[in-house]
Design a protein around this motif. Structure first.
Motif, mmCIF file in Angstrom:
data_model
loop_
_atom_site.group_PDB
_atom_site.id
_atom_site.type_symbol
_atom_site.label_atom_id
_atom_site.label_comp_id
_atom_site.label_asym_id
_atom_site.label_seq_id
_atom_site.Cartn_x
_atom_site.Cartn_y
_atom_site.Cartn_z
ATOM 1 N N SER A 10 1.087 -1.194 -0.355
ATOM 2 C CA SER A 10 0.053 0.155 -0.139
ATOM 3 C C SER A 10 0.912 1.025 0.365
ATOM 4 O O SER A 10 1.331 1.569 0.528
ATOM 5 N N ASP A 11 0.690 1.898 -0.993
ATOM 6 C CA ASP A 11 1.060 3.511 -1.290
ATOM 7 C C ASP A 11 2.796 2.913 -0.911
ATOM 8 O O ASP A 11 3.593 3.723 0.168
ATOM 9 N N THR A 13 6.770 4.165 -1.782
ATOM 10 C CA THR A 13 7.879 4.476 -2.058
ATOM 11 C C THR A 13 9.521 3.844 -1.379
ATOM 12 O O THR A 13 9.427 4.061 -0.173
ATOM 13 N N GLU A 24 7.319 4.742 -6.470
ATOM 14 C CA GLU A 24 6.344 5.545 -5.875
ATOM 15 C C GLU A 24 5.257 5.402 -5.946
ATOM 16 O O GLU A 24 4.419 5.064 -6.870
ATOM 17 N N SER A 25 5.108 5.727 -5.247
ATOM 18 C CA SER A 25 3.309 5.073 -4.973
ATOM 19 C C SER A 25 2.070 3.661 -4.949
ATOM 20 O O SER A 25 1.419 3.825 -5.656
ATOM 21 N N SER A 27 0.595 0.083 -4.721
ATOM 22 C CA SER A 27 -0.278 -0.415 -3.946
ATOM 23 C C SER A 27 -1.198 -1.703 -5.013
ATOM 24 O O SER A 27 -1.200 -1.454 -6.263
ATOM 25 N N HIS A 74 6.767 13.430 -1.293
ATOM 26 C CA HIS A 74 6.529 11.919 -0.676
ATOM 27 C C HIS A 74 7.303 12.497 0.684
ATOM 28 O O HIS A 74 7.693 13.913 1.339
ATOM 29 N N GLN A 75 6.901 11.535 1.913
ATOM 30 C CA GLN A 75 6.647 11.357 3.227
ATOM 31 C C GLN A 75 7.587 10.353 4.042
ATOM 32 O O GLN A 75 7.084 9.294 3.253
ATOM 33 N N ARG A 81 4.463 -0.618 4.505
ATOM 34 C CA ARG A 81 3.417 -0.242 3.362
ATOM 35 C C ARG A 81 3.680 -1.623 2.757
ATOM 36 O O ARG A 81 2.627 -2.101 2.107
ATOM 37 N N ARG A 232 6.825 3.149 -11.204
ATOM 38 C CA ARG A 232 5.540 3.478 -10.854
ATOM 39 C C ARG A 232 4.957 2.414 -11.628
ATOM 40 O O ARG A 232 5.238 1.198 -12.227
#
Lengths: 268, 223
Positions: A10-11, A13, A24-25, A27, A74-75, A81, A232
């Motif tokens: 999930s998400d 990165t 990158e993100s 899921s 992004h954080q 994840r 991605r």
């Protein structure tokens, strides 16, 4: 009866120390027993994604940003994840997660590091807490499963590439994982060794995730495909449908497999 | 005969031989003669190859010549050449002792014996990795040399030395990258650094069914 969720990402990165984005993100979810391929051009992030499934990468690399590459917003977080059978892939769960996810590396020389074949295959079971005698018994069974009985005292450097690949698979199977993640399992194999390896993968009867450029293999073994490019996820769907989509394939540095293009798939 | 003895005995005997060689001089000639006699007997029993020994001896020849030159320059010809010959004899005997040990003991059995004799696991792991990856790096070096020759390289001493420097630099970088991947492969199979390197499995357990312990590890020709 609905099958349990084997893997949930999930998400996710991840970027390398020079700031280059590797993932990158991302899921997706995989249910138990599914056979899923991850395809994409070189540098798409396929191997990096596999390394996240049992916590090999994030635990060791919490990189700070550098400015060599522009990094998307992004954080950084310690939040999990990836989940394996609902177990979050975090440091406290690494032993359990690594028992559940078996990883086959692309280069067998990276994975075969012990002095003899048997010691290498027994390496995983010994780490899982089995006695040496029990680990040796499991390793012999795993070697028999990949057709390498009698190779126990061979030195890895004296094996052919295909044999080394099969020993690596035996090392993974010896840990009896619920999920098997294979990184380019058929690269550099000659046709006979490739066929042997495909049949071995087919016989695994476990949740399988295969990162590969071998699209014919994908058609044979996987019902579902994830298309990854520049870190991605661009597509997630049935294998034949995505692999037959010429525009999608060309856009991501791939090509429609010949057997689909010319309708020459050999019936099983 | 030597092949059938427990590897630990062989390691201990070799260690005693090396100590005797390092303590031996022309004044204590009986030490050197004793080692030479034991080596000769074991050599004869094990039917070892003189050519293989000479290949290993050639590796230490530059060191022998270097020390010989040093002795000649520092002690004069009269005393210097005697010291040089003495050193050459001692080094040759030491190489012979190690040769008899390694030629009669497969590396996995040697590692197991060293582990049982109490060698720290870190040193054991280092030795195991050196043995495993030495040939991988030699292969990589040969591939680079071949690639260079394919591009019309004309060898001369300067270019050879310069390229060897480049090759070694590339190999160091590749070795570092590989070490990261090997480490990843280790932890992927449940290894934890605090566990240390696992003790090598006894050769009798590693041996394939129907084969003799310490048998030939012949390279595979098929597949």
């Amino acid at each position: 009866m609905t099958r349990p969720l084997a893997l949930r990402v999930s998400d996710l990165t991840f970027h390398y120390p020079d700031g280059r984005m590797a993932l990158e993100s991302i899921s997706f979810e995989i249910t138990e027993g599914e056979s899923v391929a991850i395809i994409g051009p070189n540098g798409a992030g396929k191997s990096t994604l596999l390394l996240h499934l049992n916590g090999v990468l994030p635990g060791r690399r919490r990189y700070a940003h550098s400015h060599d590459f522009p990094v998307p917003e992004h954080q950084h977080t310690d939040e999990p994840r990836v989940w394996v059978y609902e177990t979050p892939v975090v440091e406290a769960n690494y032993p359990e997660v690594r028992r559940m996810v078996g990883l086959l590396f692309q280069d067998p020389d990276d994975q075969l590091f012990c002095p003899t074949v048997l010691e290498d295959v027994a390496f995983g079971p010994r780490n899982l807490g089995y006695s040496t005698e029990e680990a040796v018994r499991i390793a012999r069974e795993a070697l028999a499963a990949v057709g390498l009985e009698g190779y126990e005292d061979r030195l890895p450097q004296h094996l052919s590439f295909g044999e080394r690949k099969r020993v690596c698979l035996a090392g993974v199977l010896a840990c009896d994982p619920k999920i098997v993640a294979l990184d380019e399992p058929t690269s550099n194999l000659d046709p006979r060794a490739r066929r042997q390896f495909i049949e071995l993968i087919r016989s695994l009867e476990r949740t399988t995730l295969i990162a590969t450029h071998d699209l014919e293999l994908v058609l044979e073994l996987c019902e579902r495909v994830l298309v990854l490019d520049h870190g991605r996820l661009f597509a997630d769907g049935p294998a034949e449908e995505l692999l037959g989509d010429e525009r999608l394939m060309e856009k991501h540095g791939l090509e429609v497999p010949l057997s689909l293009r010319y309708g020459r798939r050999v019936p099983e | 005969m030597v092949h059938r003895q427990d590897a630990r005995w062989r390691v201990c005997l070799a260690l005693i031989g090396l100590i005797a060689v390092s303590a031996g001089t022309f004044q204590r000639w009986w030490l050197l003669a004793g080692v030479a006699l034991v080596v000769a007997v074991l050599w004869w029993y094990s039917q070892l190859s003189l050519l293989q020994f000479l290949k290993r001896w050639l590796v230490v020849l530059p060191a022998i010549l270097g020390f010989a030159l040093l002795f000649l320059l520092s002690s004069g010809f009269q005393a210097g050449w005697l010291k040089a010959v003495e050193l050459a004899v001692r080094i040759t005997l030491a190489v012979a002792v190690v040769f008899v040990l390694t030629a009669t003991t497969p590396v996995p059995a040697l590692l197991h014996a060293l582990g049982r004799l109490g060698l720290p696991s870190l040193l054991l792991a280092t030795a195991a990795f050196m043995h495993r990856y030495g040939s991988v790096f030699v292969d990589e070096l040969q591939r680079m040399r071949r690639a260079r020759e394919c591009r019309s390289f004309h060898p001369n001493l300067f270019a050879e030395l310069r390229d060897m420097g480049w090759f070694l630099a590339v190999l160091v970088v590749r070795a570092f990258e590989r070490s990261e991947r090997v480490y990843a492969a280790m932890i992927a199979r449940g290894w934890q650094p605090e566990n240390g390197w696992p003790e090598p499995i006894a050769p009798r357990m590693v041996t394939a069914a129907g084969r003799k312990p310490g048998g030939e590890n012949t390279p595979s020709t098929h597949d």
